[in-house]
Design a protein around this motif. Structure first.
Motif, short mmCIF file in Angstrom:
data_model
loop_
_atom_site.label_atom_id
_atom_site.label_comp_id
_atom_site.label_asym_id
_atom_site.label_seq_id
_atom_site.Cartn_x
_atom_site.Cartn_y
_atom_site.Cartn_z
N PHE A 34 -10.85 -44.00 109.84
CA PHE A 34 -10.95 -43.24 108.60
C PHE A 34 -12.12 -42.28 108.75
CE2 PHE A 34 -9.27 -47.41 107.32
CZ PHE A 34 -8.03 -47.01 106.85
N GLU A 35 -11.92 -41.02 108.35
CA GLU A 35 -12.97 -40.01 108.52
C GLU A 35 -13.18 -39.24 107.23
OE1 GLU A 35 -12.43 -38.98 113.24
OE2 GLU A 35 -11.27 -37.81 111.79
N ALA A 55 -14.26 -30.70 101.87
CA ALA A 55 -14.27 -32.09 102.32
C ALA A 55 -12.83 -32.57 102.48
CB ALA A 55 -15.03 -32.97 101.33
N ARG A 56 -12.60 -33.34 103.53
CA ARG A 56 -11.28 -33.91 103.79
C ARG A 56 -11.42 -35.38 104.13
NH1 ARG A 56 -7.61 -30.73 107.77
NH2 ARG A 56 -9.08 -31.59 109.25
N LEU A 57 -10.49 -36.17 103.63
CA LEU A 57 -10.41 -37.59 103.94
C LEU A 57 -9.23 -37.75 104.89
CD1 LEU A 57 -11.60 -40.36 103.21
CD2 LEU A 57 -10.04 -40.42 101.26
N LEU A 58 -9.50 -38.31 106.08
CA LEU A 58 -8.50 -38.37 107.15
C LEU A 58 -8.25 -39.82 107.59
CD1 LEU A 58 -10.19 -35.58 109.28
CD2 LEU A 58 -8.25 -35.26 107.75
N ARG A 59 -7.04 -40.06 108.11
CA ARG A 59 -6.71 -41.37 108.67
C ARG A 59 -5.94 -41.15 109.97
NH1 ARG A 59 -2.74 -46.07 106.11
NH2 ARG A 59 -3.41 -47.75 107.52
N GLY A 60 -6.40 -41.81 111.02
CA GLY A 60 -5.74 -41.72 112.31
C GLY A 60 -5.89 -43.02 113.07
N GLY A 64 -4.36 -39.40 118.31
CA GLY A 64 -3.71 -38.13 117.99
C GLY A 64 -4.40 -37.41 116.84
N VAL A 65 -3.69 -36.46 116.26
CA VAL A 65 -4.20 -35.69 115.12
C VAL A 65 -4.15 -36.58 113.88
CG1 VAL A 65 -3.80 -33.66 113.67
CG2 VAL A 65 -3.41 -33.52 116.14
N PRO A 66 -5.27 -36.71 113.17
CA PRO A 66 -5.27 -37.58 112.00
C PRO A 66 -4.49 -36.96 110.83
CG PRO A 66 -7.42 -36.58 112.28
CD PRO A 66 -6.59 -36.16 113.46
N GLU A 67 -4.04 -37.83 109.95
CA GLU A 67 -3.32 -37.42 108.74
C GLU A 67 -4.35 -37.11 107.65
OE1 GLU A 67 -0.60 -39.99 105.58
OE2 GLU A 67 -1.52 -41.03 107.26
N VAL A 68 -4.12 -36.02 106.90
CA VAL A 68 -4.99 -35.66 105.78
C VAL A 68 -4.54 -36.45 104.56
CG1 VAL A 68 -5.81 -33.80 104.28
CG2 VAL A 68 -5.39 -33.35 106.71
N LEU A 69 -5.43 -37.28 104.01
CA LEU A 69 -5.12 -38.10 102.84
C LEU A 69 -5.50 -37.41 101.54
CD1 LEU A 69 -6.45 -41.52 104.19
CD2 LEU A 69 -4.10 -40.64 104.26
N ASP A 70 -6.58 -36.66 101.56
CA ASP A 70 -7.05 -35.95 100.37
C ASP A 70 -8.02 -34.88 100.83
OD1 ASP A 70 -7.37 -35.29 97.70
OD2 ASP A 70 -8.54 -37.07 97.17
N GLU A 71 -8.11 -33.79 100.08
CA GLU A 71 -9.08 -32.74 100.41
C GLU A 71 -9.45 -31.97 99.15
OE1 GLU A 71 -7.69 -29.48 102.95
OE2 GLU A 71 -5.67 -30.23 102.65
N ALA A 72 -10.65 -31.39 99.17
CA ALA A 72 -11.13 -30.64 98.01
C ALA A 72 -12.27 -29.73 98.43
CB ALA A 72 -11.60 -31.59 96.92
N SER A 73 -12.41 -28.62 97.72
CA SER A 73 -13.62 -27.81 97.85
C SER A 73 -14.72 -28.57 97.13
CB SER A 73 -13.43 -26.44 97.19
OG SER A 73 -12.47 -25.71 97.90
N VAL A 74 -15.90 -28.60 97.71
CA VAL A 74 -17.00 -29.36 97.11
C VAL A 74 -18.22 -28.47 96.95
CG1 VAL A 74 -16.23 -31.62 97.90
CG2 VAL A 74 -17.69 -30.26 99.37
N ASP A 75 -19.04 -28.80 95.98
CA ASP A 75 -20.28 -28.08 95.74
C ASP A 75 -21.37 -28.74 96.57
OD1 ASP A 75 -22.25 -26.46 94.75
OD2 ASP A 75 -22.42 -27.50 92.84
#
Length: 172
Positions: A34-35, A55-60, A64-75
């Motif tokens: 988890f990244e 910011a992106r939350l990744l799982r792999g 291989g290339v990890p799957e994007v679980l969630d992402e958002a622009s952050v302050d």
């Protein structure tokens, strides 16, 4: 290791005003990686407009290339301190930023088992930065957090032991 939480204050400074850079936390459990990736990218032509953070939350599986679980622009403006909290508890991933809970979040059903011929040999927690200068302070790592409800194996108040009783505390 079961559950894990990483908390720290982080200041990112872009290495090159015209280039993107990133910071990455990695939590591993069984066959999962988890990244939390924080990417700083220049705004405007030639980076003249500063940098934006995503910011992106990744799982792999670490291969291989990890799957994007969630992402958002952050302050998370470059050059300023921000408090990050990244955790994996009971199959729930969550990222908090500057006290705001759930900036990123995802629930998964189960961990992937490691390959049959290998053990889990990856570092359990890791941090890296590429293309940015990363300064950390106040780092806390909490792990193996398992809770029970008050009841048979827990208590809501002080516990008094009788003369023939002992209290045993340990891990399983």
């Amino acid at each position: 290791m079961g559950d894990a939480i990483v908390e720290c204050e982080l200041r990112l400074d872009p290495g090159d005003a015209a280039a993107a850079g990133r910071a990455l936390w990695r939590l591993t459990e069984r066959g999962d990686v988890f990244e939390l990736e924080i990417e700083m990218a220049p705004n405007g032509a030639g980076g003249a407009g500063g940098h934006a953070a995503r910011a992106r939350l990744l799982r792999g599986d670490g291969q291989g290339v990890p799957e994007v679980l969630d992402e958002a622009s952050v302050d998370a403006a470059p050059g300023t301190w921000h408090r990050w909290r990244f955790f994996n508890r009971d199959n729930h991933l969550r990222v908090d930023l500057d006290g705001v809970p759930g900036v990123l979040a995802h629930t998964y059903e189960a961990n992937r088992p490691p390959g049959t011929e290998q053990q889990h040999l990856m570092p359990r927690i890791a941090f890296e930065a590429r293309g940015v200068s990363a300064t950390l302070r106040g780092v806390r790592i909490l792990r193996d957090l398992h809770y029970t409800q008050a009841g048979v194996h827990a208590t809501r108040g002080p516990l008094e032991l009788g003369p023939d009783e002992i209290f045993v505390l340990g891990d399983n």
